[in-house]
Write an enzyme that holds these catalytic residues in place. Structure first.
Site, mmCIF file in Angstrom:
data_model
loop_
_atom_site.group_PDB
_atom_site.id
_atom_site.type_symbol
_atom_site.label_atom_id
_atom_site.label_comp_id
_atom_site.label_asym_id
_atom_site.label_seq_id
_atom_site.Cartn_x
_atom_site.Cartn_y
_atom_site.Cartn_z
ATOM 1 N N ASN A 153 37.004 52.652 43.031
ATOM 2 C CA ASN A 153 36.791 52.125 44.185
ATOM 3 C C ASN A 153 37.494 52.153 45.329
ATOM 4 O O ASN A 153 38.239 51.380 45.747
ATOM 5 C CB ASN A 153 36.815 50.505 43.557
ATOM 6 C CG ASN A 153 35.711 49.905 42.720
ATOM 7 O OD1 ASN A 153 34.482 50.463 42.993
ATOM 8 N ND2 ASN A 153 35.879 49.178 41.862
ATOM 9 N N VAL A 210 40.391 57.751 38.840
ATOM 10 C CA VAL A 210 41.941 57.227 38.740
ATOM 11 C C VAL A 210 41.756 56.036 39.691
ATOM 12 O O VAL A 210 40.757 55.795 40.479
ATOM 13 C CB VAL A 210 42.669 58.465 39.150
ATOM 14 C CG1 VAL A 210 42.634 59.493 38.395
ATOM 15 C CG2 VAL A 210 42.430 58.580 40.829
ATOM 16 N N GLU A 228 28.852 40.543 44.030
ATOM 17 C CA GLU A 228 29.460 40.168 42.797
ATOM 18 C C GLU A 228 30.550 39.224 42.967
ATOM 19 O O GLU A 228 30.227 38.157 42.225
ATOM 20 C CB GLU A 228 30.254 41.588 42.181
ATOM 21 C CG GLU A 228 30.990 41.579 41.149
ATOM 22 C CD GLU A 228 31.738 42.560 40.619
ATOM 23 O OE1 GLU A 228 31.051 43.821 40.490
ATOM 24 O OE2 GLU A 228 32.855 42.443 40.367
ATOM 25 N N HIS A 263 34.788 32.672 81.009
ATOM 26 C CA HIS A 263 34.058 33.870 80.294
ATOM 27 C C HIS A 263 32.629 33.790 80.678
ATOM 28 O O HIS A 263 32.292 34.884 80.095
ATOM 29 C CB HIS A 263 34.207 33.515 79.083
ATOM 30 C CG HIS A 263 35.832 33.431 78.510
ATOM 31 N ND1 HIS A 263 36.694 34.533 78.675
ATOM 32 C CD2 HIS A 263 36.544 32.362 77.875
ATOM 33 C CE1 HIS A 263 37.889 34.483 78.116
ATOM 34 N NE2 HIS A 263 37.785 33.066 77.727
ATOM 35 N N LYS A 288 28.939 50.664 47.042
ATOM 36 C CA LYS A 288 29.649 50.103 46.250
ATOM 37 C C LYS A 288 30.271 49.044 46.324
ATOM 38 O O LYS A 288 30.484 47.696 46.049
ATOM 39 C CB LYS A 288 30.665 51.194 45.208
ATOM 40 C CG LYS A 288 31.472 50.488 44.204
ATOM 41 C CD LYS A 288 30.410 49.903 43.023
ATOM 42 C CE LYS A 288 31.088 49.301 41.944
ATOM 43 N NZ LYS A 288 32.467 48.767 41.933
ATOM 44 N N ARG A 337 38.866 32.382 45.614
ATOM 45 C CA ARG A 337 39.661 33.246 44.923
ATOM 46 C C ARG A 337 41.101 32.965 45.151
ATOM 47 O O ARG A 337 42.113 32.736 44.500
ATOM 48 C CB ARG A 337 39.500 34.657 44.507
ATOM 49 C CG ARG A 337 38.196 35.142 43.907
ATOM 50 C CD ARG A 337 38.127 36.470 43.165
ATOM 51 N NE ARG A 337 37.057 36.799 42.729
ATOM 52 C CZ ARG A 337 36.677 37.910 42.033
ATOM 53 N NH1 ARG A 337 37.673 38.712 41.935
ATOM 54 N NH2 ARG A 337 35.533 38.046 41.654
ATOM 55 N N SER A 396 29.250 51.414 38.524
ATOM 56 C CA SER A 396 29.614 50.178 38.368
ATOM 57 C C SER A 396 28.930 50.032 36.712
ATOM 58 O O SER A 396 27.867 50.575 36.589
ATOM 59 C CB SER A 396 28.815 49.214 38.990
ATOM 60 O OG SER A 396 28.944 47.933 38.630
ATOM 61 N N GLY A 397 29.691 48.992 36.312
ATOM 62 C CA GLY A 397 29.265 48.650 34.803
ATOM 63 C C GLY A 397 30.140 48.513 33.786
ATOM 64 O O GLY A 397 30.006 48.463 32.694
ATOM 65 N N GLY A 398 31.671 48.825 34.460
ATOM 66 C CA GLY A 398 32.694 48.647 33.474
ATOM 67 C C GLY A 398 32.897 49.562 32.321
ATOM 68 O O GLY A 398 31.974 50.597 32.360
ATOM 69 N N ALA A 407 42.340 53.584 42.736
ATOM 70 C CA ALA A 407 42.220 53.659 44.158
ATOM 71 C C ALA A 407 43.397 53.793 44.805
ATOM 72 O O ALA A 407 44.469 53.243 44.413
ATOM 73 C CB ALA A 407 41.029 52.614 44.661
ATOM 74 N N HIS A 455 28.216 46.204 46.735
ATOM 75 C CA HIS A 455 27.938 45.656 45.347
ATOM 76 C C HIS A 455 29.026 44.571 44.823
ATOM 77 O O HIS A 455 28.633 43.715 44.558
ATOM 78 C CB HIS A 455 27.615 46.758 44.595
ATOM 79 C CG HIS A 455 27.772 46.535 43.016
ATOM 80 N ND1 HIS A 455 28.940 46.025 42.408
ATOM 81 C CD2 HIS A 455 26.775 46.552 42.294
ATOM 82 C CE1 HIS A 455 28.619 45.724 41.072
ATOM 83 N NE2 HIS A 455 27.509 45.944 41.117
ATOM 84 N N ASN A 456 30.383 44.849 45.235
ATOM 85 C CA ASN A 456 31.150 44.155 44.864
ATOM 86 C C ASN A 456 31.425 42.645 45.661
ATOM 87 O O ASN A 456 31.709 41.846 44.877
ATOM 88 C CB ASN A 456 32.506 44.925 44.826
ATOM 89 C CG ASN A 456 32.792 45.683 43.694
ATOM 90 O OD1 ASN A 456 31.948 46.241 43.002
ATOM 91 N ND2 ASN A 456 33.937 46.024 43.066
HETATM 92 C C1 6PG Z 1 31.752 47.046 38.519
HETATM 93 C C2 6PG Z 1 33.060 46.203 39.101
HETATM 94 C C3 6PG Z 1 34.465 47.104 38.859
HETATM 95 C C4 6PG Z 1 35.557 46.211 38.950
HETATM 96 C C5 6PG Z 1 35.930 45.557 40.003
HETATM 97 C C6 6PG Z 1 36.694 43.994 39.876
HETATM 98 O O1 6PG Z 1 30.931 47.211 39.517
HETATM 99 O O2 6PG Z 1 31.997 47.594 37.654
HETATM 100 O O3 6PG Z 1 33.125 45.658 40.091
HETATM 101 O O4 6PG Z 1 34.260 48.034 39.970
HETATM 102 O O5 6PG Z 1 35.435 45.259 37.778
HETATM 103 O O6 6PG Z 1 36.739 46.169 40.760
HETATM 104 O O7 6PG Z 1 37.059 43.617 41.021
HETATM 105 P P1 6PG Z 1 38.129 42.443 41.292
HETATM 106 O O8 6PG Z 1 39.436 43.056 40.649
HETATM 107 O O9 6PG Z 1 38.452 42.646 42.651
HETATM 108 O O10 6PG Z 1 37.550 41.442 40.897
#
Ligand code: 6PG
Length: 469
Positions: free
Chosen positions: A102, A74, A189, A451, A182, A287, A128-130, A76, A185-186
Site C-alpha cells: 500500500n 513489504v 473501505e 476577494h 487502491k 477513527r 486487496s483481500g488480506g 510501505a 479503495h481504502n
Molecule cells: C485491503 C486492506 C488492506 C489493509 C489496510 C488496513 O484492501 O486488503 O485495505 O490494505 O488491511 O491497509 O488499513 P488501515 O490500517 O489503515 O485500517
C-alpha cells in the site's frame, strides 16, 4: 532448487508466502527471498514443488526467467526503497519490479522515474483481500508500463479472484494509477466500516439488541441486496466467543481504532483535487476521535450523555437501518468514484471506471453486490460524472434516502453519534441543491478581503465597497 522461475517474490511474510503459493497453485514457478532466514525455511517447507526460497537477492535474481518479474510484498515506506536499492544491481534492462504493497502514489511516481534511469520498469499494484485473498484470490489493481504488464498478465489473471468467470484484475493505467485506485479503495473501505459501526451503535445503545441478534441481522442482510464482504464479516464478528472470558470477543475489544493512513491519504488528495468526500473525511475523523479515549472519558464526565430510549417501531427501524446503510454505502462509492474520475483527468491515468468497479466485485475488502450495478452504470455511461445520477442507482436512492433521513433524525434525537450517516445525507442534500448559500460566502470574502465575486446576471468579477455594519 528451482530455476527459470516465472516470478520472484521479495518479502515472505504471510502476504508474500500466500501470494507465492497462489501463483504456484496455478502452475507457475515461484522464487522467493527474505532477509529473515526463518521465513525462507518456512517457505521452502511448503509442499509445492514449484516454489523455492533464497537467502539473497543475488540468488533470487539468478533463479528468475528473463526478462525478470520481481514482486515485492513489504511494508510501505522505507522497506520498498530498500528492496529497490538491493534489487537494481542484479536487474537487466527491461526487467520489471512490482510493488504490491500500500504505497503512497507519489512514492510510486518517484520510484518509476528512479528505476527508469536503469532501463527498468516499475509497477505500483494495489492488492486487496488480506491474507486469505492473497492465498486464494485477491483483487489486483496494477498500473504502470502496459507492455511490461502483458508479461505478468497471465499469472495475475490466474491468481486473482474471479467473478462470473472474469478475473478481478485488469491493467488500470499509466504510472501510479494502480496505487491510486487502491488508495481510493481504502478510503471507501473506511467510510463503509464507519457506517457499519454507527449501525451497530444504534442497534446496541438505542435498540438494546444483544450480540446474537446483531449477528443474525447482519447475516440476513448479507443474503439480500446489501450483501458485501464487510457485512458478512460483521455478522461473523458478533458470534465470536472470547477465549479468555465468558464474553463475546467484540465486548472486550478496546474502542480505539488504529489506521495505517491510506484512508487519510484519499481524503488529503481529494482535498487537493477539490473533490468533496465528506463521508470518507468523517470516517477518518471518527477513527481519530476514537483514539482519544481519555479525552472522551473526560468529556462524558463533563457532559453526561442523556441517551433517550427508543419509542418507535423497532422492526421498522431495523429496516430503515438496512436501507439507510445501503444508500449511504452507495454514496460512499460515489464519492470514491468522483475522486477517481477527477484524478484520472488531472494525473492522466485514463481510468475506465467500469473496469475499476468490475475488479472490485471480488477478492477485495469493499466487494459488494452493489458493485454489479455500479459497474453496469459505468458501462452504460463511461463518462458518468456522478454515479448516483445513473438511472438505476437514482431509483435505488429515491427509494432509500427516506430511510437515511429516519436513521439520522432518530440517532441525532437520541444523542448517539452517527456522523457518517448524517454527513452522507448532507452530501446528498447538497448535491441536489441547485442553489447553495455560497453567495453569502462570496459576499463575506469580498467584504473582508476584497476577494471579488461573480454575479448571476452578468459576466466578470466584481468588487463592492460594502456598507460598514
Ligand atoms: C485491503 C486492506 C488492506 C489493509 C489496510 C488496513 O484492501 O486488503 O485495505 O490494505 O488491511 O491497509 O488499513 P488501515 O490500517 O489503515 O485500517
Amino acid at each position: 532448487m528451482i530455476s527459470n522461475a516465472d516470478i520472484g517474490l521479495v518479502g515472505l511474510g504471510v502476504m508474500g508466502r500466500n501470494m507465492a503459493l497462489n501463483f504456484a497453485d496455478h502452475g507457475y514457478v515461484v522464487a522467493g527471498y527474505d532477509t529473515d532466514s526463518e521465513k525462507v525455511d518456512t517457505f521452502n517447507k511448503a509442499s509445492e514443488k514449484n516454489v523455492g526460497g533464497f537467502g539473497s537477492m543475488k540468488e533470487l535474481a539468478a533463479a528468475l526467467k528473463k526478462p525478470r518479474s520481481l514482486m515485492m510484498l513489504v511494508p510501505a515506506g522505507k522497506p520498498v526503497d530498500a528492496v529497490i536499492e538491493e534489487a537494481v544491481p542484479y536487474m537487466d534492462r527491461g526487467d520489471l519490479i512490482i510493488d504490491a504493497g500500500n504505497s503512497h502514489y507519489t512514492d510510486t511516481e518517484r520510484r518509476i522515474d528512479k528505476v527508469a534511469e536503469k532501463g527498468l520498469h516499475f509497477m505500483g499494484m494495489g492488492v486487496s483481500g488480506g491474507e486469505k485473498g492473497a492465498r486464494y484470490g485477491p483483487s489486483m489493481m496494477p498500473g504502470g508500463n502496459e507492455e511490461a504488464y502483458e508479461r505478468v498478465k497471465p499469472l495475475f489473471e490466474a491468481a486473482a479472484a474471479h467473478v462470473n468467470g472474469e478475473p478481478c484484475v485488469v491493467y488500470l493505467g499509466k504510472r501510479s494509477a494502480g496505487h491510486y485506485v487502491k488508495m481510493v479503495h481504502n478510503g471507501i473501505e473506511y467510510a463503509v466500516m464507519q457506517l457499519i459501526a454507527e449501525t451497530y451503535d444504534l442497534m446496541k445503545r438505542l435498540l438494546g439488541l444483544d450480540n446474537d441478534r446483531v449477528h443474525e441481522i447482519f447475516g440476513q442482510w448479507n443474503r439480500e441486496e446489501l450483501a458485501a464482504y464487510l457485512i458478512e464479516i460483521t455478522s461473523a464478528i458478533f458470534s465470536q466467543p472470547d477465549e479468555e472470558s465468558s464474553n463475546r470477543l467484540i465486548d472486550v475489544i478496546a474502542d480505539e481504532a488504529k489506521q495505517k493512513g491510506t484512508g487519510m491519504w484519499t481524503c488529503q488528495d481529494a482535498m487537493d483535487l477539490q473533490v468533496p468526500v465528506p463521508t470518507l473525511d468523517m470516517a477518518v475523523a471518527m477513527r481519530n476521535l476514537s483514539a482519544l479515549k481519555k479525552l472522551r472519558e473526560a468529556g462524558q464526565k463533563r457532559f453526561p450523555a442523556s441517551t433517550r430510549a427508543f419509542g418507535g417501531n423497532r422492526e421498522g427501524f431495523i429496516q430503515d437501518l438496512k436501507y439507510g446503510l445501503y444508500a449511504c454505502m452507495i454514496l460512499s462509492y460515489a464519492q470514491g468514484m468522483a475522486v477517481l474520475s477527477s484524478a484520472s483527468r488531472t494525473y492522466k491515468y485514463n481510468l475506465r471506471l467500469q473496469d475499476v468497479a468490475r475488479i472490485w466485485r471480488g477478492g477485495c475488502i469493499i466487494r459488494a453486490a452493489i458493485l454489479d450495478d455500479i459497474s453496469e452504470a459505468y458501462t452504460r455511461q463511461p463518462d458518468l460524472d456522478m454515479l448516483i445520477f445513473d438511472d438505476k442507482l437514482r431509483e435505488v436512492l429515491d427509494r432509500h434516502m427516506p430511510s437515511v433521513r429516519k436513521v439520522v433524525e432518530t440517532g441525532i434525537g437520541a444523542g448517539i453519534p452517527i456522523p457518517a450517516f448524517a454527513t452522507s445525507l448532507a452530501y446528498f442534500d447538497g448535491l441536489r441543491s441547485a442553489w447553495l448559500p455560497a453567495n453569502l460566502i462570496q459576499a463575506q470574502r469580498d467584504y473582508f478581503g476584497s476577494h471579488t465575486y461573480e454575479r448571476i446576471d452578468r459576466k466578470g468579477t466584481f468588487h463592492t465597497n460594502w456598507n460598514e455594519g
